[in-house]
Structure formats: structure tokens, C-alpha cells
Design a protein around this motif. Structure first.
Motif, PDB file in Angstrom:
ATOM      1  N   THR A  58       0.737  -0.703   0.489  1.00 63.24           N
ATOM      2  CA  THR A  58       0.025  -0.008  -0.011  1.00 63.24           C
ATOM      3  C   THR A  58       0.893   1.299   0.544  1.00 63.24           C
ATOM      4  N   LYS A  59       0.369   2.240  -0.163  1.00 63.43           N
ATOM      5  CA  LYS A  59       0.946   3.596  -0.239  1.00 63.43           C
ATOM      6  C   LYS A  59       1.768   4.096   1.192  1.00 63.43           C
ATOM      7  N   ASN A  91       5.030   5.923   3.254  1.00 59.33           N
ATOM      8  CA  ASN A  91       5.011   7.527   4.239  1.00 59.33           C
ATOM      9  C   ASN A  91       6.267   7.285   5.414  1.00 59.33           C
ATOM     10  N   VAL A 151       0.014   9.136  -5.779  1.00 58.93           N
ATOM     11  CA  VAL A 151      -0.464   8.317  -5.589  1.00 58.93           C
ATOM     12  C   VAL A 151      -1.249   7.874  -4.836  1.00 58.93           C
ATOM     13  N   ASP A 189      -4.999   3.394  -2.333  1.00 61.79           N
ATOM     14  CA  ASP A 189      -4.295   2.174  -1.758  1.00 61.79           C
ATOM     15  C   ASP A 189      -3.268   1.700  -1.806  1.00 61.79           C
ATOM     16  N   ILE A 225      -0.722   0.146  -4.362  1.00 59.05           N
ATOM     17  CA  ILE A 225      -0.029   0.952  -5.093  1.00 59.05           C
ATOM     18  C   ILE A 225       0.129  -0.059  -7.006  1.00 59.05           C
ATOM     19  N   HIS A 252      -2.354   1.367  -9.680  1.00 63.90           N
ATOM     20  CA  HIS A 252      -1.742   3.738 -10.055  1.00 63.90           C
ATOM     21  C   HIS A 252      -1.337   3.218 -11.226  1.00 63.90           C
ATOM     22  N   TYR A 292       8.854   0.025  -8.806  1.00 65.51           N
ATOM     23  CA  TYR A 292       8.881  -0.474  -7.386  1.00 65.51           C
ATOM     24  C   TYR A 292       8.966  -1.711  -6.216  1.00 65.51           C
ATOM     25  N   GLU A 352       5.043   8.353   0.410  1.00 63.61           N
ATOM     26  CA  GLU A 352       3.877   8.472  -0.818  1.00 63.61           C
ATOM     27  C   GLU A 352       4.099   7.993  -2.344  1.00 63.61           C
ATOM     28  N   SER A 353       5.186   7.980  -2.767  1.00 62.82           N
ATOM     29  CA  SER A 353       5.541   9.099  -4.326  1.00 62.82           C
ATOM     30  C   SER A 353       5.971   7.577  -4.788  1.00 62.82           C
ATOM     31  N   THR A 354       5.802   7.413  -6.370  1.00 65.59           N
ATOM     32  CA  THR A 354       6.116   6.354  -7.243  1.00 65.59           C
ATOM     33  C   THR A 354       8.052   6.989  -7.116  1.00 65.59           C
ATOM     34  N   MET A 371       9.143   4.653  -4.118  1.00 60.35           N
ATOM     35  CA  MET A 371       9.294   3.906  -4.522  1.00 60.35           C
ATOM     36  C   MET A 371      10.066   2.308  -5.171  1.00 60.35           C
TER      37      MET A 371
END
Length: 343
Positions: A2-3, A7, A214, A217, A219, A222, A282, A301-303, A306
Motif C-alpha cells: 500500500t502507499k 510514508n 499515488v 491505496d 500501489i 496506480h 517498485y 508515498e510517491s512513485t 517506491m
């Protein structure tokens, strides 16, 4: 995944609002992707970590002054247009604010009529296709009227447009800078060259898709927006030769990484050519070309976080970010840098 797994706590005051006067005096956090071991250095020390026989891959895209402020014909209401991607001749895909009133057929005027445009279509994500009308050369008019498209978290005015360009920027087309490259000076690149490190150029025109939050929830739900890339035959050959010789491929920035990984075959060799990429990297991804990465510190929480987690492991990356916050590193586009490497 999950995103929320990507975090982290970031105090707002650590978001860098202005670039440093000396590009190479940014701080550098060196992270060993295998052990999680960290070192604190200055960016110009990067030369010590590069070895003869390595290949440094840089993205030579150039940011265009893509933000235009105009007035809607008839009402005089303020309209902001952010150019994302040239479709053909004078037709661009753009983000228009406010979007609700940006209907097909609406006309917008810039610079007292020096430039006008008409919205001709609404496309994916609510973006617009706009057609421009002008006399003269579009790029010259855009340079005169446009502003650098700084990310929304940078609220300060940029005094020098060139500070949102790399020193090796060449081909115009980006709506955002490949920010890891902002730390390099011409002198530093000369030192790297003299040490016997090959420098290979690729081009990826950075779109806003890279920086879009994103929302899902999970990923895997996305969707990445496509970005244009190009690799010349001689540059692909440089990368492939180093790979054959057992040298490391070190990408400057996530954009260079995404370019070479998009262009690679199953054996990890880079194919010359151009195309559009929607690659989303990711944890779980197996890198075909890249061995090490120079990058900035990214949004929670950004790509992008990831992608770096795919290289160094989520736990190592989040611990490094926690350390960077504790040590008061500067974050995001004008912030400090990180070198993710291995033994």
C-alpha cells in the motif's frame, strides 16, 4: 503493498525553497543498498565513490518555461496553463486551471495578445489539448511569456531560471527538471571525466506524471503517465560496453534510471531509439541495467520513493530518510542528494 508503506514524517521546514549558490555544495547521504550503512558527505565528494571503468548516465533534457498565465477571452478571468507534452506542431497537452470553466472552444490570451490559444479537446485525467496561435517563433514567445514550472511545494520566486536547469541540459521538452542533476557543475563533470569514468547521455522529457500523487491505496492500481525518451546509438554503445567490461552503470536521477530500464533487453543491454515509457518501478522489480543511483530526497508515498525502495529495500530507505530528517537534510527539488550504491 500500500502507499502507506512508503510514508514518513517530514517537517515542512526541511522542504528546500531556494537552490544553493554552489550546486556541488549540497549534502550527500551515501547509502549502501546491501547493508543499510550510511555516510554523510558533501556532493562534490561523489568523485571519490566513482571508479575508473564506471559509466555515469545523465538525462540531458531541458525544462521549458511551461507555465503560462493568461486571461479568458470575454471575461478577463485569470487562467493558468501548464504545458505537458507537445502533440503536433502547435497543439499541446496541458493542465488548465481552473479546469471547470476550461471548456472546449474557450479561448485564452497571453501577453496582451502576443500569444493566444483555444481549447480543442478534453483528454485523460481532465487534461486539455490546446492549440496556439501567434506570429513568429513559438519557443521565443514562450521564453518571453512563460515561467519555470516549479513544483507547488516551492513557494519562493526563482531569481535565475538557469538554476532549474542542469548544466548539461540540451534538448527542450520537460515540464520539470531532472533534479538529481542539479548538483553537478561543469568542473565536477570534468573531474569525473579525467578520472576515467564514461559519461553517457540519454533524454527523457519529464512530465508531471512522475510527480503526481499515488491516490490508490494499492500501489499496483496506480497508472503512470507516458514520457518520451530517446537514446542515440553511440550513447547506448557506451553503456553496453561498460556493462560488458564489468563496470557499474550509475544513473543520475530516477529519470535516467527509468530511461535505461525502459530501453533494455532481457540481457540488460540498452537498445538505441526513442519511444514513450510508462514504466513503474517498485519493490520486487529486478533492475536490468542500473547498479547504483544518485537521487534527491522524494515525497512521502510517491512513485519516486517506491523506485529507490526497489533498489535499496524499503526498510533501508525509510531508515535513511529518518536519518536525513534527524540530520536536517534539505528535501525535494532544490534539496540535498543521496547516493545509493553497493560494495
Amino acid at each position: 503493498m500500500t502507499k502507506q508503506d512508503f510514508n514518513f514524517y517530514l517537517p515542512e521546514e526541511l522542504i528546500a525553497q531556494d537552490p544553493l549558490k554552489d550546486r556541488s555544495s549540497s549534502r550527500l547521504l551515501v547509502l549502501d543498498k546491501e547493508t543499510g550503512e550510511m555516510q554523510h558527505r558533501i556532493f562534490k565528494d561523489i568523485v571519490e565513490y566513482l571508479k575508473p571503468g564506471d559509466c555515469l548516465v545523465i538525462n540531458n533534457t531541458k525544462v521549458i518555461p511551461a507555465r503560462l498565465i493568461g486571461e479568458r477571452e470575454g471575461t478577463g478571468a485569470k487562467v493558468e496553463i501548464l504545458l505537458l507534452k507537445r502533440q503536433e506542431n502547435d497543439i499541446w497537452e496541458a493542465l488548465v486551471k481552473p479546469g471547470k470553466k476550461a471548456r472546449v472552444g474557450s479561448k485564452i490570451c497571453f501577453g496582451g495578445g502576443l500569444l493566444t490559444c483555444e481549447i480543442i479537446e478534453i483528454v485523460a485525467e481532465g487534461n486539455r489539448l490546446v492549440k496556439f496561435y501567434y506570429s513568429g517563433i513559438f519557443e521565443e514567445i514562450l521564453d518571453q511569456l512563460g515561467q519555470m514550472p516549479l513544483p507547488p511545494y516551492i513557494t519562493h520566486q526563482l531569481e535565475d531560471k538557469n538554476r532549474y536547469q542542469t548544466v548539461y541540459a540540451k534538448y527542450e521538452g520537460s515540464a520539470a527538471a531532472p533534479t538529481a542533476g542539479l548538483h553537478f557543475t561543469k568542473e565536477l563533470l570534468e573531474q569525473i571525466d579525467k578520472k576515467g569514468i564514461t559519461i553517457a547521455n540519454v533524454t527523457l522529457h519529464v512530465g508531471l506524471g512522475t510527480f503526481r500523487p499515488v491516490k490508490e491505496d494499492n500501489i499496483l492500481d496506480h497508472h503512470m503517465h507516458s514520457e518520451f525518451y530517446q537514446i542515440e546509438p553511440e550513447e547506448a554503445e557506451k553503456i553496453n560496453q561498460i556493462k560488458k567490461n564489468g563496470g557499474r552503470i550509475i544513473c543520475v536521477g530516477t529519470t535516467s534510471c527509468r530511461t535505461v530500464e525502459s530501453a533494455a533487453d532481457d540481457n540488460g543491454f540498452v537498445r538505441a531509439g526513442s519511444g514513450d515509457t510508462e514504466i513503474f518501478i517498485y519493490p520486487g522489480y529486478r533492475f536490468k541495467v542500473l547498479d547504483a543511483l544518485i537521487t534527491n530526497f522524494h515525497l512521502p508515498e510517491s512513485t519516486l520513493i517506491m523506485l529507490v525502495s526497489a533498489l535499496a529495500g524499503r526498510e533501508h530507505v525509510l531508515k535513511a530518510y529518518e536519518e536525513a530528517v534527524k540530520e536536517r537534510y534539505r528535501f525535494f527539488s532544490f534539496g540535498d542528494a543521496m547516493f545509493i550504491t553497493g560494495k
